[in-house]
Design a protein around this motif. Structure first.
Motif, PDB file in Angstrom:
ATOM      1  N   LEU A 128       0.826  -1.209   0.000  1.00  0.00           N
ATOM      2  CA  LEU A 128       0.000   0.000   0.000  1.00  0.00           C
ATOM      3  C   LEU A 128       0.859   1.259   0.000  1.00  0.00           C
ATOM      4  N   LYS A 129       1.977   1.209   0.686  1.00  0.00           N
ATOM      5  CA  LYS A 129       2.887   2.364   0.687  1.00  0.00           C
ATOM      6  C   LYS A 129       3.461   2.602  -0.707  1.00  0.00           C
ATOM      7  N   ILE A 130       3.754   1.535  -1.431  1.00  0.00           N
ATOM      8  CA  ILE A 130       4.250   1.666  -2.806  1.00  0.00           C
ATOM      9  C   ILE A 130       3.168   2.291  -3.697  1.00  0.00           C
ATOM     10  N   ALA A 131       1.935   1.832  -3.530  1.00  0.00           N
ATOM     11  CA  ALA A 131       0.823   2.386  -4.308  1.00  0.00           C
ATOM     12  C   ALA A 131       0.628   3.862  -4.009  1.00  0.00           C
ATOM     13  N   THR A 132       0.791   4.231  -2.748  1.00  0.00           N
ATOM     14  CA  THR A 132       0.610   5.624  -2.342  1.00  0.00           C
ATOM     15  C   THR A 132       1.715   6.509  -2.903  1.00  0.00           C
ATOM     16  N   GLU A 133       2.938   5.993  -2.927  1.00  0.00           N
ATOM     17  CA  GLU A 133       4.073   6.792  -3.393  1.00  0.00           C
ATOM     18  C   GLU A 133       4.098   6.936  -4.908  1.00  0.00           C
ATOM     19  N   PHE A 134       3.801   5.855  -5.618  1.00  0.00           N
ATOM     20  CA  PHE A 134       3.990   5.867  -7.069  1.00  0.00           C
ATOM     21  C   PHE A 134       2.695   5.742  -7.873  1.00  0.00           C
ATOM     22  N   GLY A 135       1.591   5.513  -7.206  1.00  0.00           N
ATOM     23  CA  GLY A 135       0.341   5.288  -7.916  1.00  0.00           C
ATOM     24  C   GLY A 135      -0.167   6.501  -8.669  1.00  0.00           C
ATOM     25  N   ASN A 136      -0.967   6.238  -9.664  1.00  0.00           N
ATOM     26  CA  ASN A 136      -1.622   7.276 -10.462  1.00  0.00           C
ATOM     27  C   ASN A 136      -2.327   8.274  -9.535  1.00  0.00           C
ATOM     28  N   LYS A 137      -1.967   9.543  -9.665  1.00  0.00           N
ATOM     29  CA  LYS A 137      -2.529  10.551  -8.755  1.00  0.00           C
ATOM     30  C   LYS A 137      -4.042  10.698  -8.922  1.00  0.00           C
ATOM     31  N   ASN A 138      -4.564  10.321 -10.076  1.00  0.00           N
ATOM     32  CA  ASN A 138      -6.018  10.381 -10.269  1.00  0.00           C
ATOM     33  C   ASN A 138      -6.746   9.310  -9.461  1.00  0.00           C
ATOM     34  N   ALA A 139      -5.985   8.323  -8.966  1.00  0.00           N
ATOM     35  CA  ALA A 139      -6.581   7.261  -8.146  1.00  0.00           C
ATOM     36  C   ALA A 139      -6.021   7.273  -6.733  1.00  0.00           C
ATOM     37  N   ILE A 140      -5.333   8.353  -6.371  1.00  0.00           N
ATOM     38  CA  ILE A 140      -4.647   8.370  -5.079  1.00  0.00           C
ATOM     39  C   ILE A 140      -5.620   8.307  -3.905  1.00  0.00           C
ATOM     40  N   SER A 141      -6.823   8.846  -4.095  1.00  0.00           N
ATOM     41  CA  SER A 141      -7.805   8.777  -3.001  1.00  0.00           C
ATOM     42  C   SER A 141      -8.176   7.328  -2.699  1.00  0.00           C
ATOM     43  N   ASP A 142      -8.101   6.465  -3.715  1.00  0.00           N
ATOM     44  CA  ASP A 142      -8.425   5.058  -3.512  1.00  0.00           C
ATOM     45  C   ASP A 142      -7.382   4.376  -2.618  1.00  0.00           C
ATOM     46  N   ALA A 143      -6.130   4.818  -2.712  1.00  0.00           N
ATOM     47  CA  ALA A 143      -5.097   4.309  -1.810  1.00  0.00           C
ATOM     48  C   ALA A 143      -5.409   4.729  -0.374  1.00  0.00           C
ATOM     49  N   GLY A 144      -5.924   5.948  -0.224  1.00  0.00           N
ATOM     50  CA  GLY A 144      -6.308   6.411   1.105  1.00  0.00           C
ATOM     51  C   GLY A 144      -7.457   5.600   1.686  1.00  0.00           C
ATOM     52  N   VAL A 145      -8.440   5.314   0.850  1.00  0.00           N
ATOM     53  CA  VAL A 145      -9.564   4.483   1.301  1.00  0.00           C
ATOM     54  C   VAL A 145      -9.064   3.090   1.674  1.00  0.00           C
ATOM     55  N   ALA A 146      -8.126   2.558   0.885  1.00  0.00           N
ATOM     56  CA  ALA A 146      -7.563   1.237   1.192  1.00  0.00           C
ATOM     57  C   ALA A 146      -6.883   1.238   2.554  1.00  0.00           C
ATOM     58  N   ALA A 147      -6.163   2.312   2.865  1.00  0.00           N
ATOM     59  CA  ALA A 147      -5.498   2.405   4.170  1.00  0.00           C
ATOM     60  C   ALA A 147      -6.518   2.420   5.310  1.00  0.00           C
ATOM     61  N   ILE A 148      -7.591   3.168   5.108  1.00  0.00           N
ATOM     62  CA  ILE A 148      -8.649   3.231   6.132  1.00  0.00           C
ATOM     63  C   ILE A 148      -9.291   1.859   6.315  1.00  0.00           C
ATOM     64  N   LEU A 149      -9.545   1.171   5.206  1.00  0.00           N
ATOM     65  CA  LEU A 149     -10.193  -0.140   5.275  1.00  0.00           C
ATOM     66  C   LEU A 149      -9.283  -1.197   5.898  1.00  0.00           C
ATOM     67  N   ILE A 150      -7.992  -1.171   5.579  1.00  0.00           N
ATOM     68  CA  ILE A 150      -7.105  -2.193   6.131  1.00  0.00           C
ATOM     69  C   ILE A 150      -6.920  -1.969   7.625  1.00  0.00           C
ATOM     70  N   HIS A 151      -6.874  -0.705   8.050  1.00  0.00           N
ATOM     71  CA  HIS A 151      -6.789  -0.448   9.488  1.00  0.00           C
ATOM     72  C   HIS A 151      -8.072  -0.867  10.187  1.00  0.00           C
ATOM     73  N   SER A 152      -9.199  -0.623   9.548  1.00  0.00           N
ATOM     74  CA  SER A 152     -10.482  -1.051  10.102  1.00  0.00           C
ATOM     75  C   SER A 152     -10.513  -2.565  10.276  1.00  0.00           C
ATOM     76  N   ALA A 153      -9.979  -3.273   9.273  1.00  0.00           N
ATOM     77  CA  ALA A 153      -9.927  -4.736   9.361  1.00  0.00           C
ATOM     78  C   ALA A 153      -9.071  -5.182  10.534  1.00  0.00           C
ATOM     79  N   ILE A 154      -7.945  -4.516  10.724  1.00  0.00           N
ATOM     80  CA  ILE A 154      -7.036  -4.872  11.825  1.00  0.00           C
ATOM     81  C   ILE A 154      -7.689  -4.601  13.174  1.00  0.00           C
ATOM     82  N   GLU A 155      -8.311  -3.445  13.315  1.00  0.00           N
ATOM     83  CA  GLU A 155      -8.992  -3.139  14.580  1.00  0.00           C
ATOM     84  C   GLU A 155     -10.138  -4.113  14.835  1.00  0.00           C
ATOM     85  N   GLY A 156     -10.895  -4.433  13.788  1.00  0.00           N
ATOM     86  CA  GLY A 156     -12.018  -5.358  13.947  1.00  0.00           C
ATOM     87  C   GLY A 156     -11.554  -6.748  14.327  1.00  0.00           C
ATOM     88  N   ALA A 157     -10.525  -7.248  13.636  1.00  0.00           N
ATOM     89  CA  ALA A 157      -9.999  -8.572  13.958  1.00  0.00           C
ATOM     90  C   ALA A 157      -9.396  -8.588  15.351  1.00  0.00           C
TER      91      ALA A 157
END
Length: 215
Positions: free
Chosen positions: A136-165
């Motif tokens: 995810l860090k690689i996607a955030t650093e080098f990913g298409n800036k037009n989709a960068i918000s999706d990397a942010g959503v992914a970070a929120i979702l993966i943290h949510s998964a960790i907290e939930g588990a």
């Protein structure tokens, strides 16, 4: 199989008054969505105009990361089903006959075995979800800036998964005996949740800076 359900059917089943699927399955689904979003960012970057000036080493790193996120997505869906199945097995064990000494012994053995699985699966989800941050860090650093918000959503979702588990780890530990192994598991889970929180906040901060052209 839970993964074969439509989104509409899954949410209906989740909302029914049954023990499973529950928070553990929802956490695993959240992780799978995070992995899928991260793969999407890579797919909108690799072999596209936006990556034409990237060094080969960066493109190679993105391709390897994409392979990992695709594998993570499948892994999390597998854990989603395993979480629900393990709890169903525990409930079945509790409903076993307990009239004779032999029945009581068999019932206790089944319960003890099921409790281990019910605890191990959310523990694995915590660890496997945290492992996705590198990609995810690689996607955030080098990913298409037009989709960068999706990397942010992914970070929120993966943290949510960790907290939930982690909550599922904690509730199962609360019903277990206090020993060194369980204390260590609680501390290790707490540590991963805290590290995940910091990583999530760092990624979201980078995403916001990129959205507003500050990076």
């Amino acid at each position: 199989m839970l993964r074969e359900l439509s989104i509409n059917d899954f949410t209906k089943v989740l909302g029914e008054g049954k023990p499973t699927p529950g928070g553990g399955a929802a956490a695993a689904l959240s992780a799978s969505l995070a992995a899928a979003l991260t793969s999407m960012v890579f797919n909108l970057t690799i072999d596209k105009k936006v990556s034409k000036d990237y060094p080969e080493s960066v493109v190679h790193a993105m391709k390897e990361a994409r392979e990992r996120t695709d594998a993570f997505r499948e892994k999390y869906l597998k854990l989603m089903q395993e979480d629900a199945s393990a709890f169903d097995e525990l409930m079945d064990a509790f409903s076993m006959a307990k009239t004779t000494d032999e029945e009581k012994s068999l019932r206790k053995e089944a319960i003890d075995h099921s409790k281990v699985k019910v605890l191990e699966i959310p523990k694995e989800l915590v660890q496997e979800s945290f492992a996705m941050y590198d990609a995810l860090k690689i996607a955030t650093e080098f990913g298409n800036k037009n989709a960068i918000s999706d990397a942010g959503v992914a970070a929120i979702l993966i943290h949510s998964a960790i907290e939930g588990a982690a909550l599922n780890v904690f509730i199962n530990l609360a019903g277990s005996e206090v020993n060194d192994e369980n204390i260590r598991m609680k501390e290790e889970t707490d540590d991963i949740v805290e590290k995940s929180k910091n990583l999530k906040e760092d990624i979201v901060a980078v995403v916001i800076d990129k959205i507003y052209g500050r990076q």
